[in-house]
Design an enzyme around this catalytic site. Structure first.
Site, short mmCIF file in Angstrom:
data_model
loop_
_atom_site.label_atom_id
_atom_site.label_comp_id
_atom_site.label_asym_id
_atom_site.label_seq_id
_atom_site.Cartn_x
_atom_site.Cartn_y
_atom_site.Cartn_z
N THR A 110 -21.27 -26.09 -2.86
CA THR A 110 -22.62 -26.05 -3.42
C THR A 110 -23.62 -26.81 -2.57
O THR A 110 -24.81 -26.58 -2.67
CB THR A 110 -22.63 -26.63 -4.85
OG1 THR A 110 -22.05 -27.93 -4.81
CG2 THR A 110 -21.83 -25.76 -5.80
N CYS A 111 -23.12 -27.73 -1.73
CA CYS A 111 -24.04 -28.46 -0.86
C CYS A 111 -24.80 -27.51 0.06
O CYS A 111 -25.95 -27.72 0.39
CB CYS A 111 -23.28 -29.46 0.02
SG CYS A 111 -22.11 -30.46 -0.86
N PHE A 112 -24.06 -26.49 0.53
CA PHE A 112 -24.64 -25.60 1.54
C PHE A 112 -24.88 -24.20 1.01
O PHE A 112 -25.09 -23.28 1.79
CB PHE A 112 -23.69 -25.54 2.75
CG PHE A 112 -23.37 -26.88 3.33
CD1 PHE A 112 -24.32 -27.57 4.07
CD2 PHE A 112 -22.14 -27.48 3.13
CE1 PHE A 112 -24.03 -28.82 4.61
CE2 PHE A 112 -21.86 -28.73 3.65
CZ PHE A 112 -22.80 -29.41 4.40
#
Length: 1039
Positions: A1006-1008
């Protein structure tokens, strides 16, 4: 020897000089003694004479009271001369009263000319002496009248006595001497009366009457009797009639008599026959024509000053309400006079308290001296003024507008197609259908058509009347709402005024008024005053009408007309801002802008709550967002004003971009963005999953404002203190934020409650059971603000009324708690509006100004006003009750919680950033768009790695499954779990990477916004694995 002789000589001369001085002083003392003795003798003699005269007067009146014989007029004259010779106000008060009674008694005797006091006027030798005597006596009566208090019983008797003297000797109608053969003497006697009246006028007769009237009438209950008031008003009229209504006497009458508070109302109540006298002499017309000359009106206003000018105004308005014929014939003069008088008062009406202002109950802060003695009579004055905006006078003044018939149209209008939200589509469709059918069967929809010359007499008359009411609104500041309510009482006035406005000028409407803004002529100002009055009244009307009255009953305006009007207003405000008029606006132009803008925003906010306008109705097609953004970058004033006043003319997605741009600029300014030369400060926090809320609260609430806006890295640990795998590149913080928001907004925690019906969130009234609950709400506000700041979408559906409070709308003077109530409790709203429509006596329902609530098993009574549980709800206060109840439920109950949350939210998000959005748009900013996901747009923003490409079979299967096999809810869950949001699409990336081996589940980072997708051999396996991953709510398992 010689020196001794010189010394004795000097002594001799000194003694001689001293002797001379002594003799001179002795003579002076003797002369002074003689002078003092003479003065004393004179004083004693005078006192003795006065005592003797007073004794003689008392003996005279004593004998008169015993009734032994009737006194002749000559004897009364002689005793009066003696009394007047020694007269002293304090000492001779009772003797003077006896003299007056004696004189009046003599006038009542039948058939005895020698007894009648007035008979001396026929004596050749005594005529002049008698005239002088009666003048003195009557003036002494006036002097006493100034000092008497009519509310004291004894004084009221003396008032009657002195007034009777004045009435008797200023008119010959009661003189018995003129009956029969004496009728020939009447002209001469009338001349004597005129002479007496002239003398009294010169001495200040009208001032005396004014003081007496004010003492007796400027109070909640008049203390003057019917007879006294009749006498005073008759006396006041006599000089005016005798002088054949000369300007000088009319001026005195207006300044001293007509300026007495509510005197016309008291005449109606106590002695209505006096009003008949006013009407018989056509005095109202004479007053209006006299004051219609500007110099004379200004002179009267300057003499009276503000408080008394207002009293004169009230009496004239009241007289006008009783004289329809004169009012219709002299409308132009009447309106002109009122405008002039109100404008005079307005010069001294101040916006704020200062050392130079005084409080006035009708005018507000006033920079002239206020006569506080008039305060008791202000309710009566207000009642008089109410006739100006009462139905009767509005019908007369606006007769040209109201007499117009709105064109009928029997054809049923076709319903234009309007996209509406799915949950409201059916009722909205039926509502519009009913509304269009109802209105179309009555009249054509009013649109600007033009064709009426603005310099015509009809237009000028209507403009003047609008100027009058607009001046009334800006002058009588403390009863402004009363005035607006009165002006909106007639359902057909505002539509017909709009129809009138639509006909003005060659093309009608917008162009004419925009031209007026650039012309500083009197005609332009009057036309703009008409527009301003229309906007002020319409805004007030729509504010006080509920949804049933606006959308279903369509009181005053049809929904289609509101569409037309809002289009006109939107264009007008846009042009005022974009053409630079608002930048330099002052005075009347600025007031006009606020008036038009206020009406526009009331309509816009009503439309945001419940749609009546077509899709994209509020947008300006001629405004390119790119041009606006360029102007904002250059700090152009007009672009800033546009964003401040009418951001709704810009498409929503462009405003979101603008908002994100503002956030980015602030981050750069605060050094929160990674650059080649510096890295932002990072705050590290450690969170136990089992105590996520407690740990987050403890570690984040102490952070400074800038630290909260900066980078926060989260490390999750399990209950044993072991770190979880994963690197936080905003994804873990995002998960933490989503989870913590999910927990605090869970109704089971009782920080927030859900509304009945659509289950939307708002602060719980019983949240005070939590320790430090206000700090918790502030923390929640910061978390919510952080989510919006970072563009993280959180699934928190707020109640509409709470979003309005978050935006600060509840501070607006046009905000109505009742309008927002359905978003809290639609059933409660229906019950309250049924009270509004209740036809019977509402007190039969046994309601009080209080609200009983079941709080955790106990019945708690909340008073809506101090002492409310003892104040019954009646037909008079039921509207106040409805508003108080709505305000209590949505504001008072959760005031502290809301304030704490807003404080936390605004510490991250500046209020001016979100003022660009309406309540529904703010919800979209917080929770994302509920609109169907645009897969084609998502494809454009997708990047492929690890051997995947747009034509790869797995990628083709993926898009096909999302488009054809997944439901909208499954598509939303897919995007949520891959970390994609509206924000990420706006930032321009979504990534899919090949992952081995092919039998495992898909995973995400989900960070990227990264989806790691195995190379599945079959489409059915891909579909099965995707469904399993999203349904397990594991976020595709974080990698």
């Amino acid at each position: 020897m010689f020196s001794a002789s010189q010394s004795s000589k000097a002594q001799f001369l000194d003694k001689a000089r001293q002797a001379r001085e002594e003799r001179r002083e002795l003579k002076e003392r003797e002369r002074a003694a003689v002078q003092i003795q003479a003065l004393i003798r004179r004083f004693l003699c005078r006192c003795r004479l006065q005592r003797e005269i007073r004794r003689e007067v008392e003996d005279f009146f004593g004998a008169n009271e015993s009734g032994s014989s009737k006194r002749s007029a000559l004897s009364i004259f002689r005793i009066a001369r003696k009394l007047l010779f020694v007269f002293n106000h304090k000492e001779d008060k009772e003797r003077f009263e006896k003299l007056c009674r004696c004189i009046l008694n003599s006038m009542d005797v039948e058939n005895e000319p020698k007894v009648w006091y007035v008979s001396l006027a026929l004596s050749k030798d005594l005529t002049l002496l008698w005239i002088k005597q009666i003048k003195d006596i009557l003036w002494f009566c006036c002097e006493f009248l100034k000092q008497l208090k009519p509310d004291i019983l004894q004084d009221s008797r003396l008032v009657n006595l002195h007034l009777t003297m004045l009435v008797t000797f200023t008119d010959t109608s009661t003189w018995k001497i003129l009956r029969g053969k004496g009728e020939t003497l009447r002209p001469a006697m009338n001349h004597i009366c005129a002479n007496i009246m002239g003398h009294l006028n010169q001495k200040g007769f009208y001032s005396v009457l004014q003081i007496l009237l004010t003492n007796g009438l400027a109070r909640s209950r008049p203390s003057l009797s019917k007879g006294s008031l009749t006498a005073i008003f008759s006396l006041a009229l006599r000089p005016v009639i005798a002088a054949q209504f000369s300007d000088n006497l009319l001026r005195s009458f207006l300044i001293h008599i007509m300026s007495v508070p509510a005197i016309m109302t008291h005449l109606t109540t106590l002695t209505p026959e006096r009003l008949a006298v006013i009407e018989s002499h056509d005095l109202f017309r004479k007053f209006i024509l006299f004051l219609s000359r500007e110099a004379q009106c200004r002179d009267v206003c300057v003499c009276l000053e503000g408080s008394h000018t207002l009293c004169l105004l009230g009496n004239l308005v009241y007289l006008g309400s009783l004289n329809d014929k004169v009012l219709e014939e002299e409308t132009a003069h009447f309106v002109g006079v009122l405008i002039h008088m109100l404008s005079y008062c307005q010069k001294y009406v101040s916006q704020k308290k200062s050392n130079l202002t005084h409080w006035h109950p009708v005018l507000g802060w006033f920079s002239q001296t206020v006569d506080y003695g008039l305060n008791e009579s202000m309710p009566l004055l207000t009642k008089q003024l109410q006739h100006l905006w009462g139905v009767h006078m509005i019908r007369i003044l606006f007769s040209d507008v109201l007499s117009k018939k709105l064109l009928e149209n029997q054809e049923i209008a076709q319903l234009p197609t309007q996209p509406v939200s799915p949950q409201n589509s059916l009722p909205m469709k039926n509502l519009f259908k009913r509304a269009f059918q109802k209105s179309a069967s009555v009249r054509n929809i009013l649109k600007p058509v033009g064709g009426k010359r603005v310099d015509s007499a009809e237009v000028q008359k209507v403009c003047s009347i609008c100027v009058l009411y607009q001046t009334t609104l800006t002058t009588l500041t403390q009863i402004r709402l009363q005035i607006l309510t009165g002006l909106t009482y007639l359902d057909d006035l505002l539509p017909k005024l709009w129809a009138f406005i639509c006909e003005l000028g060659p093309q009608g409407g917008l162009k004419l008024f925009l031209e007026c803004l650039n012309n500083d002529t009197e005609e332009s100002k009057r036309l703009l005053a008409m527009l301003m009055l229309f906007c002020d009244c319409s805004r007030h009307l729509i504010t006080i009408l509920d949804d049933i009255e606006v959308y279903e009953e369509q009181i005053s305006f049809k929904l289609e007309e509101l569409v037309t009007i809002s289009s006109f207003l939107n264009s007008f405000v846009f042009k005022m801002i974009w053409d630079g008029i608002v930048e330099n606006a002052r005075g009347e132009t600025l007031e006009l802008f606020h008036s038009v803008h206020g009406w526009l925003m009331v309509l816009y906010e009503r439309d945001c709550r419940r749609r009546f306008a077509p899709e994209d109705h509020w947008l300006r097609k001629d405004l390119k967002p790119s041009v606006l953004f360029q102007e904002l970058d250059k700090d152009r004033k007009r672009a800033q004003l546009l964003l401040q006043y009418i951001p709704h003319v810009i498409p929503h997605k462009n405003r979101v971009l603008l908002f994100r741009n503002m956030v980015t600029k602030e981050k750069e300014k605060l050094g929160l963005v990674e650059t080649s030369s510096a890295s932002p400060h990072v705050t590290h926090i450690t969170i136990r999953r089992s105590r996520m809320l407690e740990d987050g609260y403890e570690q984040l609430r102490q952070l400074s404002q800038n630290a909260m806006k900066g980078v926060i890295r989260v490390k999750f640990v399990n209950d044993l203190g072991v770190d979880e795998a994963g690197i936080d590149q905003d994804g873990v913080f995002k998960e933490f934020l989503e989870e913590i928001i999910k927990k605090v907004f869970d109704p089971a925690l009782n920080l927030f409650k859900t509304t009945s019906g659509d289950e939307r969130l708002y602060p719980s009234p019983t949240s005070y059971i939590h320790e430090n609950y206000l700090q918790l709400f502030e923390f929640v506000g910061k978390m919510l603000g952080k989510a919006v700041y970072e563009g993280i979408v959180v699934d928190v559906p707020f109640a509409s009324f709470f979003l309005s409070q978050l935006l600060g709308h509840h501070h607006s003077v046009f905000y109505s708690s009742v309008d927002e109530l359905p978003s809290l409790d639609s059933e409660f709203y229906k019950n309250l509006t049924s009270i509004k429509r209740y036809d019977g006596d509402i007190s039969d329902l046994g309601l009080t100004l209080s609200y009983d609530e079941d709080v955790m098993g106990q019945l708690v009574c909340h008073e809506l006003v101090p002492g409310g549980k003892t104040i019954p709800v009646t037909n008079e206060n039921k509207i106040s009750y409805i508003h108080l109840m709505a305000h209590f439920r949505m504001h008072t109950q959760i005031k502290s919680q809301t304030a704490a949350l807003i404080s936390g939210f605004r510490s991250i998000i500046k209020p001016e950033w979100i003022r660009m959005f309406s309540a529904p748009e703010l919800q979209r900013l917080i929770s994302g768009d509920n609109a169907e996901i645009d897969l084609e747009d998502l494809k454009k923003h997708t990047v492929y790695y690890g051997g995947f490409h747009g034509s790869h079979r797995v990628i083709i299967w993926l898009w096909d499954i999302l488009a054809n096999d997944f439901s909208p809810e499954e598509r939303a869950m897919f995007l949520k779990d891959t970390g994609d949001t509206l924000g990420s699409v706006l930032r321009g990336f979504f990534t899919i990477r090949k992952k081995e081996p092919g039998g495992r589940l898909p995973t995400s980072s989900t960070c990227f916004n990264l989806l790691k997708l195995p190379n599945y051999s079959k489409k059915s396996i891909l579909r099965e694995k995707l469904r399993y991953a999203i349904s397990m709510n594991t976020g595709f398992e974080l990698s």
